[in-house]
Motif scaffolding. Structure first.
Motif, mmCIF file in Angstrom:
data_model
loop_
_atom_site.group_PDB
_atom_site.id
_atom_site.type_symbol
_atom_site.label_atom_id
_atom_site.label_comp_id
_atom_site.label_asym_id
_atom_site.label_seq_id
_atom_site.Cartn_x
_atom_site.Cartn_y
_atom_site.Cartn_z
ATOM 1 N N ALA A 30 7.529 4.741 9.845
ATOM 2 C CA ALA A 30 8.515 4.786 8.138
ATOM 3 C C ALA A 30 7.225 4.660 7.281
ATOM 4 N N ASP A 31 6.025 4.750 7.531
ATOM 5 C CA ASP A 31 5.579 4.660 6.132
ATOM 6 C C ASP A 31 4.798 6.351 6.544
ATOM 7 N N ALA A 32 3.952 7.163 7.185
ATOM 8 C CA ALA A 32 3.829 8.004 6.302
ATOM 9 C C ALA A 32 5.013 9.073 6.771
ATOM 10 N N ILE A 35 -5.473 7.869 1.201
ATOM 11 C CA ILE A 35 -5.219 8.160 2.684
ATOM 12 C C ILE A 35 -4.991 6.421 3.274
ATOM 13 N N GLU A 36 -4.052 5.768 3.731
ATOM 14 C CA GLU A 36 -3.905 4.908 3.764
ATOM 15 C C GLU A 36 -4.292 4.164 5.324
ATOM 16 N N SER A 37 -4.642 2.643 4.973
ATOM 17 C CA SER A 37 -4.768 2.446 6.555
ATOM 18 C C SER A 37 -4.218 1.553 6.708
ATOM 19 N N ARG A 62 -2.629 10.573 3.932
ATOM 20 C CA ARG A 62 -3.045 10.348 5.508
ATOM 21 C C ARG A 62 -2.812 8.678 5.793
ATOM 22 N N LYS A 63 -1.757 8.722 7.020
ATOM 23 C CA LYS A 63 -1.439 7.470 7.909
ATOM 24 C C LYS A 63 -2.237 7.613 8.406
ATOM 25 N N PRO A 64 -3.260 7.785 8.517
ATOM 26 C CA PRO A 64 -4.279 8.257 10.684
ATOM 27 C C PRO A 64 -3.636 8.152 11.688
ATOM 28 N N LYS A 122 0.632 -1.333 0.090
ATOM 29 C CA LYS A 122 0.230 0.226 -0.031
ATOM 30 C C LYS A 122 0.814 1.018 -0.517
ATOM 31 N N THR A 123 1.936 0.947 0.816
ATOM 32 C CA THR A 123 2.345 2.899 0.858
ATOM 33 C C THR A 123 3.284 2.738 -0.379
ATOM 34 N N PHE A 124 3.705 1.297 -0.763
ATOM 35 C CA PHE A 124 4.971 1.882 -1.702
ATOM 36 C C PHE A 124 4.135 1.870 -3.379
#
Ligand SMILES: Nc1ncnc2c1ncn2[C@@H]1O[C@H](COP(=O)(O)OP(=O)(O)OP(=O)(O)O)[C@@H](O)[C@H]1O
Ligand SMILES: C[C@H](N)[C@@H](CCCCCC(=O)O)NC(=O)O
Ligand SMILES: [Mg+2]
Length: 248
Positions: free
Chosen positions: A58-60, A124-126, A41-43, A20-22
Protein backbone atom coordinates in the motif's frame (compact mmCIF):
# COMPACT_ATOMS: atom_id res chain seq x y z
CA UNK A 1 27.84 22.63 5.32
CA UNK A 2 25.58 23.65 2.45
CA UNK A 3 24.50 21.43 -0.41
CA UNK A 4 22.41 23.45 -2.81
CA UNK A 5 21.98 20.52 -5.21
CA UNK A 6 19.98 18.05 -3.15
CA UNK A 7 20.12 14.51 -4.53
CA UNK A 8 17.19 13.32 -2.50
CA UNK A 9 16.07 12.38 1.00
CA UNK A 10 15.35 9.45 3.23
CA UNK A 11 11.96 9.58 4.97
CA UNK A 12 12.32 8.38 8.54
CA UNK A 13 9.78 8.48 11.35
CA UNK A 14 10.07 8.53 15.11
CA UNK A 15 7.77 5.49 15.02
CA UNK A 16 5.67 3.42 12.68
CA UNK A 17 2.40 4.99 11.54
CA UNK A 18 3.49 8.59 12.11
CA UNK A 19 2.82 9.68 8.53
CA UNK A 20 5.96 9.04 6.47
CA UNK A 21 3.95 7.84 3.49
CA UNK A 22 1.22 10.45 3.93
CA UNK A 23 3.74 13.31 4.09
CA UNK A 24 6.05 11.68 1.53
CA UNK A 25 3.29 11.68 -1.09
CA UNK A 26 2.59 15.38 -0.46
CA UNK A 27 6.28 16.20 -0.81
CA UNK A 28 6.56 14.22 -4.04
CA UNK A 29 3.53 16.00 -5.48
CA UNK A 30 4.94 19.37 -4.48
CA UNK A 31 8.37 18.57 -5.94
CA UNK A 32 6.76 17.47 -9.19
CA UNK A 33 4.65 20.64 -9.28
CA UNK A 34 7.91 22.58 -8.93
CA UNK A 35 9.24 20.81 -12.02
CA UNK A 36 11.26 17.97 -10.48
CA UNK A 37 11.09 14.29 -11.28
CA UNK A 38 11.11 11.97 -8.30
CA UNK A 39 12.38 8.41 -7.87
CA UNK A 40 10.24 7.11 -5.02
CA UNK A 41 11.44 4.03 -3.17
CA UNK A 42 10.05 1.84 -0.42
CA UNK A 43 12.70 -0.88 -0.70
CA UNK A 44 10.95 -3.17 1.81
CA UNK A 45 7.29 -3.19 2.72
CA UNK A 46 5.67 -5.47 5.28
CA UNK A 47 1.99 -5.96 5.93
CA UNK A 48 1.25 -6.28 2.21
CA UNK A 49 -2.17 -7.42 1.06
CA UNK A 50 -2.29 -10.80 -0.63
CA UNK A 51 -4.31 -10.59 -3.85
CA UNK A 52 -4.39 -14.07 -5.32
CA UNK A 53 -0.75 -14.67 -4.56
CA UNK A 54 0.45 -11.18 -5.54
CA UNK A 55 1.65 -9.07 -2.65
CA UNK A 56 0.30 -5.50 -2.90
CA UNK A 57 2.32 -2.87 -1.01
CA UNK A 58 0.00 0.00 0.00
CA UNK A 59 2.74 2.50 0.89
CA UNK A 60 4.74 1.86 -2.24
CA UNK A 61 1.61 2.11 -4.38
CA UNK A 62 0.80 5.53 -2.88
CA UNK A 63 4.38 6.76 -3.47
CA UNK A 64 4.37 5.28 -6.97
CA UNK A 65 1.13 7.09 -7.83
CA UNK A 66 2.41 10.37 -6.35
CA UNK A 67 5.57 10.06 -8.45
CA UNK A 68 3.48 9.69 -11.61
CA UNK A 69 4.15 5.97 -12.13
CA UNK A 70 7.27 6.88 -14.05
CA UNK A 71 8.94 3.60 -13.02
CA UNK A 72 7.49 0.16 -12.34
CA UNK A 73 5.98 -0.66 -8.93
CA UNK A 74 8.49 -3.53 -8.80
CA UNK A 75 11.30 -0.96 -9.01
CA UNK A 76 9.71 1.19 -6.29
CA UNK A 77 9.22 -1.78 -3.93
CA UNK A 78 10.91 -5.07 -4.78
CA UNK A 79 10.89 -6.62 -1.29
CA UNK A 80 7.37 -7.35 -0.06
CA UNK A 81 6.22 -9.43 2.88
CA UNK A 82 2.83 -10.33 4.29
CA UNK A 83 3.22 -10.13 8.04
CA UNK A 84 2.74 -6.60 9.47
CA UNK A 85 5.95 -6.87 11.47
CA UNK A 86 9.46 -5.45 11.47
CA UNK A 87 11.03 -6.30 8.12
CA UNK A 88 13.54 -9.00 9.15
CA UNK A 89 10.88 -10.75 11.22
CA UNK A 90 8.32 -10.62 8.41
CA UNK A 91 10.99 -11.96 6.03
CA UNK A 92 11.84 -14.84 8.36
CA UNK A 93 8.17 -15.86 8.32
CA UNK A 94 8.70 -16.44 4.61
CA UNK A 95 12.02 -18.23 5.03
CA UNK A 96 14.26 -15.28 4.09
CA UNK A 97 17.08 -13.64 5.97
CA UNK A 98 17.69 -10.11 4.81
CA UNK A 99 21.21 -8.65 4.86
CA UNK A 100 21.70 -4.94 4.17
CA UNK A 101 24.66 -5.20 1.78
CA UNK A 102 23.11 -8.03 -0.20
CA UNK A 103 19.41 -7.14 -0.23
CA UNK A 104 19.09 -3.38 0.27
CA UNK A 105 22.25 -1.56 -0.84
CA UNK A 106 21.85 -2.56 -4.53
CA UNK A 107 18.42 -0.89 -4.52
CA UNK A 108 19.76 2.48 -3.36
CA UNK A 109 21.69 5.34 -4.93
CA UNK A 110 25.43 4.96 -4.49
CA UNK A 111 26.86 6.66 -1.39
CA UNK A 112 27.52 10.34 -2.03
CA UNK A 113 25.81 10.08 -5.43
CA UNK A 114 25.92 13.38 -7.30
CA UNK A 115 23.13 14.89 -9.34
CA UNK A 116 22.90 16.87 -12.54
CA UNK A 117 20.28 19.65 -12.43
CA UNK A 118 17.71 17.66 -14.47
CA UNK A 119 18.18 14.32 -12.73
CA UNK A 120 15.33 12.89 -10.67
CA UNK A 121 15.37 13.35 -6.90
CA UNK A 122 15.30 10.30 -4.64
CA UNK A 123 12.69 9.93 -1.93
CA UNK A 124 13.28 6.72 0.01
CA UNK A 125 10.95 5.57 2.80
CA UNK A 126 12.01 3.16 5.52
CA UNK A 127 9.70 0.61 7.17
CA UNK A 128 8.67 1.56 10.70
CA UNK A 129 10.65 3.96 12.88
CA UNK A 130 14.23 5.08 12.33
CA UNK A 131 15.52 2.48 14.81
CA UNK A 132 13.21 -0.31 13.67
CA UNK A 133 15.13 -3.30 12.33
CA UNK A 134 15.30 -3.19 8.54
CA UNK A 135 17.41 -6.30 7.96
CA UNK A 136 19.15 -8.86 10.18
CA UNK A 137 22.12 -6.49 10.45
CA UNK A 138 20.77 -2.94 10.02
CA UNK A 139 18.19 -0.46 11.32
CA UNK A 140 15.98 1.83 9.24
CA UNK A 141 18.36 4.74 9.52
CA UNK A 142 20.95 2.69 7.59
CA UNK A 143 19.15 3.89 4.45
CA UNK A 144 20.53 7.34 5.27
CA UNK A 145 23.93 6.36 6.67
CA UNK A 146 24.60 4.23 3.57
CA UNK A 147 23.44 6.71 0.92
CA UNK A 148 24.56 9.84 2.81
CA UNK A 149 21.23 11.39 1.88
CA UNK A 150 19.76 13.83 4.41
CA UNK A 151 16.71 12.81 6.38
CA UNK A 152 13.16 14.09 6.48
CA UNK A 153 12.16 13.18 10.01
CA UNK A 154 8.42 12.85 10.66
CA UNK A 155 6.99 12.96 14.18
CA UNK A 156 3.39 13.09 15.40
CA UNK A 157 2.27 16.51 16.62
CA UNK A 158 0.95 15.48 20.03
CA UNK A 159 1.85 15.52 23.70
CA UNK A 160 4.65 13.01 24.26
CA UNK A 161 6.42 13.50 20.95
CA UNK A 162 9.36 15.62 22.11
CA UNK A 163 11.35 13.04 24.02
CA UNK A 164 11.26 10.46 21.23
CA UNK A 165 11.94 13.14 18.65
CA UNK A 166 15.00 14.50 20.44
CA UNK A 167 16.29 10.97 21.04
CA UNK A 168 15.85 10.30 17.32
CA UNK A 169 17.83 13.44 16.47
CA UNK A 170 20.62 12.30 18.76
CA UNK A 171 20.71 8.90 17.09
CA UNK A 172 21.07 10.56 13.68
CA UNK A 173 23.65 13.02 14.95
CA UNK A 174 25.76 10.20 16.45
CA UNK A 175 26.01 8.70 12.99
CA UNK A 176 26.70 12.00 11.25
CA UNK A 177 23.41 11.90 9.35
CA UNK A 178 22.08 15.39 8.50
CA UNK A 179 18.42 16.31 8.88
CA UNK A 180 16.89 18.28 6.01
CA UNK A 181 13.57 18.85 7.78
CA UNK A 182 11.66 17.85 10.87
CA UNK A 183 7.98 17.61 10.07
CA UNK A 184 5.33 17.62 12.76
CA UNK A 185 2.34 15.75 11.46
CA UNK A 186 -1.04 16.17 13.08
CA UNK A 187 -2.91 12.98 12.31
CA UNK A 188 -6.66 12.74 12.98
CA UNK A 189 -6.01 10.98 16.29
CA UNK A 190 -3.58 13.75 17.28
CA UNK A 191 -6.06 16.46 16.36
CA UNK A 192 -8.80 14.95 18.51
CA UNK A 193 -6.70 15.61 21.61
CA UNK A 194 -6.03 19.28 20.76
CA UNK A 195 -7.44 21.80 23.23
CA UNK A 196 -6.36 24.93 25.09
CA UNK A 197 -3.54 23.07 26.82
CA UNK A 198 -2.27 21.49 23.59
CA UNK A 199 1.50 21.40 23.44
CA UNK A 200 3.33 23.88 21.23
CA UNK A 201 5.80 21.32 19.91
CA UNK A 202 6.91 23.60 17.11
CA UNK A 203 8.10 26.18 19.64
CA UNK A 204 10.17 23.60 21.56
CA UNK A 205 11.87 22.26 18.47
CA UNK A 206 12.47 25.69 16.92
CA UNK A 207 14.19 26.65 20.14
CA UNK A 208 16.93 24.16 19.20
CA UNK A 209 16.68 23.94 15.44
CA UNK A 210 15.32 27.22 14.07
CA UNK A 211 15.97 26.59 10.38
CA UNK A 212 14.64 23.17 9.72
CA UNK A 213 11.43 22.49 11.52
CA UNK A 214 8.06 22.83 9.94
CA UNK A 215 4.51 21.67 10.44
CA UNK A 216 3.04 20.19 7.32
CA UNK A 217 -0.29 21.83 6.56
CA UNK A 218 -3.07 19.31 6.12
CA UNK A 219 -4.02 19.05 2.44
CA UNK A 220 -7.72 19.24 3.25
CA UNK A 221 -7.39 22.83 4.51
CA UNK A 222 -5.34 24.04 1.56
CA UNK A 223 -6.34 25.20 -1.86
CA UNK A 224 -4.99 23.27 -4.84
CA UNK A 225 -2.26 25.86 -5.45
CA UNK A 226 -1.28 25.99 -1.80
CA UNK A 227 -1.09 22.22 -1.64
CA UNK A 228 1.42 22.11 -4.45
CA UNK A 229 3.51 24.97 -3.12
CA UNK A 230 4.06 23.60 0.37
CA UNK A 231 6.71 25.56 2.32
CA UNK A 232 8.55 22.30 2.92
CA UNK A 233 9.91 22.17 -0.61
CA UNK A 234 12.06 25.33 -0.39
CA UNK A 235 13.32 24.03 2.95
CA UNK A 236 14.30 20.75 1.35
CA UNK A 237 15.97 22.28 -1.65
CA UNK A 238 17.86 24.75 0.53
CA UNK A 239 21.10 24.19 2.40
CA UNK A 240 21.58 21.04 4.49
CA UNK A 241 22.31 21.89 8.12
CA UNK A 242 24.70 19.80 10.13
CA UNK A 243 23.32 20.78 13.54
CA UNK A 244 20.82 18.01 13.96
CA UNK A 245 20.28 17.50 17.67
CA UNK A 246 19.35 19.54 20.68
CA UNK A 247 22.36 20.44 22.80
CA UNK A 248 22.43 21.15 26.52
N1 LIG B 1 -2.05 14.42 8.60
C1 LIG B 1 -2.81 13.33 8.38
N2 LIG B 1 -4.14 13.46 8.11
C2 LIG B 1 -4.93 12.39 7.89
N3 LIG B 1 -4.48 11.11 7.91
C3 LIG B 1 -3.18 10.92 8.17
C4 LIG B 1 -2.28 12.01 8.42
N4 LIG B 1 -1.05 11.50 8.65
C5 LIG B 1 -1.18 10.17 8.55
N5 LIG B 1 -2.44 9.81 8.27
C6 LIG B 1 -2.96 8.44 8.15
O1 LIG B 1 -2.42 7.70 9.26
C7 LIG B 1 -2.04 6.40 8.84
C8 LIG B 1 -0.54 6.22 9.10
O2 LIG B 1 0.18 7.10 8.25
P1 LIG B 1 1.33 6.56 7.28
O3 LIG B 1 0.91 5.28 6.64
O4 LIG B 1 1.73 7.68 6.39
O5 LIG B 1 2.46 6.26 8.36
P2 LIG B 1 3.95 5.70 8.11
O6 LIG B 1 4.85 6.46 8.98
O7 LIG B 1 4.23 5.75 6.66
O8 LIG B 1 3.83 4.19 8.63
P3 LIG B 1 4.75 2.91 8.25
O9 LIG B 1 5.74 2.79 9.36
O10 LIG B 1 3.75 1.78 8.23
O11 LIG B 1 5.38 3.14 6.92
C9 LIG B 1 -2.44 6.28 7.39
O12 LIG B 1 -3.73 5.72 7.32
C10 LIG B 1 -2.46 7.72 6.91
O13 LIG B 1 -3.30 7.93 5.80
C1 LIG C 1 3.82 -3.03 9.54
C2 LIG C 1 4.24 -1.58 9.54
N1 LIG C 1 3.38 -0.85 8.64
C3 LIG C 1 5.71 -1.39 9.13
C4 LIG C 1 6.70 -2.14 10.04
C5 LIG C 1 6.75 -1.56 11.43
C6 LIG C 1 7.80 -2.23 12.27
C7 LIG C 1 7.98 -1.61 13.63
C8 LIG C 1 8.96 -2.35 14.46
C9 LIG C 1 9.30 -1.64 15.76
O1 LIG C 1 9.90 -0.58 15.74
O2 LIG C 1 8.95 -2.16 16.82
N2 LIG C 1 5.93 -1.88 7.79
C10 LIG C 1 6.28 -1.06 6.73
O3 LIG C 1 6.38 0.16 6.89
O4 LIG C 1 6.49 -1.62 5.62
MG1 LIG D 1 4.64 4.22 5.35
Amino acid sequence: MADTHATGWVMLGTDTGVGKTFIGCQIIEALRAAGHRVRARKPIETGCANQEGTYIPADATALWNAAGRSESLETVCPLRFLAPLAAPEAARHEGRRLEFAHDIAPLLPAPNDTRQPNDALWLIESAGGLMSPLTEDALGLALASHTRLPVILVAPDRLGTLSGLFASMEALDRRGIPIAAVILNRRPEDRSTQNDSSPDNLMHIRHWLPQIVTRMPHPAVLSHDQRFSTPVVPVLLGPVHTKSKPTT
